[in-house]
Design an enzyme around this catalytic site. Structure first.
Site, PDB file in Angstrom:
ATOM      1  N   TRP A 101       0.829  -1.209   0.000  1.00 43.91           N
ATOM      2  CA  TRP A 101       0.000   0.000   0.000  1.00 43.91           C
ATOM      3  C   TRP A 101       0.854   1.246   0.000  1.00 43.91           C
ATOM      4  CZ3 TRP A 101      -4.288  -0.663  -2.118  1.00 43.91           C
ATOM      5  CH2 TRP A 101      -5.064  -1.800  -1.883  1.00 43.91           C
ATOM      6  N   ASP A 170      -1.818   6.782   6.059  1.00 49.14           N
ATOM      7  CA  ASP A 170      -2.865   5.892   5.563  1.00 49.14           C
ATOM      8  C   ASP A 170      -3.206   4.972   6.731  1.00 49.14           C
ATOM      9  OD1 ASP A 170      -4.432   3.905   4.492  1.00 49.14           O
ATOM     10  OD2 ASP A 170      -3.078   3.416   2.834  1.00 49.14           O
ATOM     11  N   LYS A 194     -12.661  -1.670   6.477  1.00 50.43           N
ATOM     12  CA  LYS A 194     -11.884  -2.555   7.350  1.00 50.43           C
ATOM     13  C   LYS A 194     -12.222  -2.330   8.825  1.00 50.43           C
ATOM     14  CE  LYS A 194      -8.753  -3.083   3.682  1.00 50.43           C
ATOM     15  NZ  LYS A 194      -7.702  -2.493   2.874  1.00 50.43           N
TER      16      LYS A 194
HETATM   17  C1  LIG Z   1      -7.304  -1.766   1.847  1.00 56.08           C
HETATM   18  C2  LIG Z   1      -6.267  -0.705   1.914  1.00 56.08           C
HETATM   19  C3  LIG Z   1      -6.180   0.313   0.952  1.00 56.08           C
HETATM   20  C4  LIG Z   1      -7.099   0.388  -0.241  1.00 56.08           C
HETATM   21  O1  LIG Z   1      -8.323   0.815   0.130  1.00 56.08           O
HETATM   22  P1  LIG Z   1      -9.476   1.111  -0.952  1.00 56.08           P
HETATM   23  O2  LIG Z   1     -10.541   1.684  -0.102  1.00 56.08           O
HETATM   24  O3  LIG Z   1      -9.828  -0.216  -1.556  1.00 56.08           O
HETATM   25  O4  LIG Z   1      -8.929   2.037  -1.954  1.00 56.08           O
HETATM   26  C5  LIG Z   1      -5.212   1.279   1.109  1.00 56.08           C
HETATM   27  N1  LIG Z   1      -4.358   1.265   2.150  1.00 56.08           N
HETATM   28  C6  LIG Z   1      -4.415   0.299   3.091  1.00 56.08           C
HETATM   29  C7  LIG Z   1      -3.458   0.332   4.238  1.00 56.08           C
HETATM   30  C8  LIG Z   1      -5.364  -0.710   2.996  1.00 56.08           C
HETATM   31  O5  LIG Z   1      -5.406  -1.669   3.941  1.00 56.08           O
END
Ligand SMILES: *Cc1c(COP(=O)(O)O)cnc(C)c1O
Length: 360
Positions: A101, A170, A194
């Site tokens: 990511w 993030d 998540k």
């Molecule tokens: C799942 C995830 C993403 C991507 O998220 P989307 O909402 O599908 O764009 C980005 N960064 C991390 C750390 C993730 O776990």
């Protein structure tokens, strides 16, 4: 009706109480005679859903007054693109690379500005958190970016650099799992599916001074100012996703009260699994102890065929989506806050039985 324990990395399990509540309000929301999905976002009911959700974020995360809570779309992935448009000043961003990511975020940002890598754990498949060497930081960087929890490999970042640049995190698989010091960050973003809801909503928590500096040519929908100036309702927002987030946030508050309590809960739940892995003769954890995530646990048996058998057999007893990320193999158990303790207990019980059957 059958419910399984879903260990998927996302979308992931929601609290059962939340699903029940959503079901009960599906056809008639608070006497309106319609579903929230059918309701105008300009009306009072939707407005109060947004306000309460924002308030709960502020309360649970102790978000200071000088930060805006913005409800965006496009997933965490679109945030990767929004960063350069909104934060560009001198044209350089520092990145800590701890997994796929962070690589993806870096790739998007580098379409618009230079990117300087201050540390990377790529050499050992991201199984550890690299040290941030102060001399690697760029003076006057436009921002410093890190991924708080590496969802794919199961590592977590615990330290922030000494930098004057706004720190951008993030937190998609990390937010609400423990108290983070928001005031040390310039910007925090997270996709909802998540830790706190369903896909379609991404929350961005942005310090006031980082809003309103986007270049003139910035597309309206990529400008944080558009969201800040219009209470996240410039265009039709993902109302149902915000509503579900509100239900999940209420559940956080009622169940835990504080994020310190959530942290205890997460550490306890995943600790049971890590403790088992650390003494197992068949299974082992992939990640160095000090770097371990309290949401995503990666492990394996050292035998690909046996790993595959494990994933298949586990699914038969209602422990589903335990396969590791496609480039890594092995297993991954994603255990976000809403994932019940019973799921982990049942998983460890199943692993014990599997080990007895398959030990050499
Ligand atoms: C799942 C995830 C993403 C991507 O998220 P989307 O909402 O599908 O764009 C980005 N960064 C991390 C750390 C993730 O776990």
């Amino acid at each position: 009706m059958k419910r399984v324990y879903n260990f998927s990395a996302g979308p992931a399990m929601l609290p059962e109480a939340v699903l029940m509540k959503a079901q009960s309000e599906m056809l008639d929301y608070e006497g309106s005679g319609m579903s929230i999905m059918e309701m105008s976002h300009r009306g009072k009911m939707v407005r109060s859903i947004f306000e309460e959700a924002e308030g709960l974020f502020r309360e649970l995360m102790e978000i200071p007054e000088n930060y805006q809570i913005l409800f965006c779309q496009g997933g965490a992935s679109l945030q990767f693109s929004m960063l350069p448009f909104n934060l560009y000043k001198n044209g350089v961003a520092d990145f800590l690379i701890t997994g796929n990511w962070s690589e993806k975020a870096k790739a998007e940002v580098s379409r618009y500005m230079s990117v300087n890598v201050v540390g990377s754990s790529k050499d050992r498949h991201y199984a550890y958190i690299p040290e941030i060497k102060p001399e690697k930081l760029t003076p006057n960087a436009d921002f410093y970016h890190y991924t708080a929890n590496n969802t794919i490999y199961g590592t977590a970042v615990h330290t922030l650099p000494m930098t004057d640049a706004p720190i951008v995190a993030d937190m998609t698989s990390a937010i609400l799992a423990k108290p983070y010091d928001v005031s040390k960050h310039g910007l925090i973003y997270a996709g909802a599916q998540k830790q706190f809801g369903i896909a379609g909503l991404t929350v961005a928590i942005v310090r006031d001074d980082l809003i309103g500096n986007a270049k003139e040519e910035t597309p309206t929908m990529l400008n944080y100012k558009t969201y800040a100036n219009n209470e996240s309702m410039y265009n039709t927002p993902p109302v149902y996703a915000v509503y579900l987030t509100l239900l999940v946030l209420r559940w956080y508050k009622e169940t835990f009260g504080t994020l310190a309590k959530v942290q205890e809960h997460q550490t306890h739940k995943t600790g049971i699994l890590y403790d088992f892995l650390d003494q197992s003769a068949l299974f082992h954890a992939f990640v160095d102890k000090e770097a371990r995530s309290t949401q995503n646990v990666t492990f394996g048996t050292k035998d690909d065929a046996l790993d595959k058998l494990f994933v298949d057999e586990a699914a038969k007893v209602g422990l589903v989506n335990l396969g590791g990320y496609r480039t890594i193999g092995g297993m991954r158990a994603s255990i976000y806050t809403p994932h019940p303790l019973e799921g982990v207990l049942k998983l460890v019980e199943f692993m014990k039985e599997f080990e007895v059957k398959h030990s050499v």
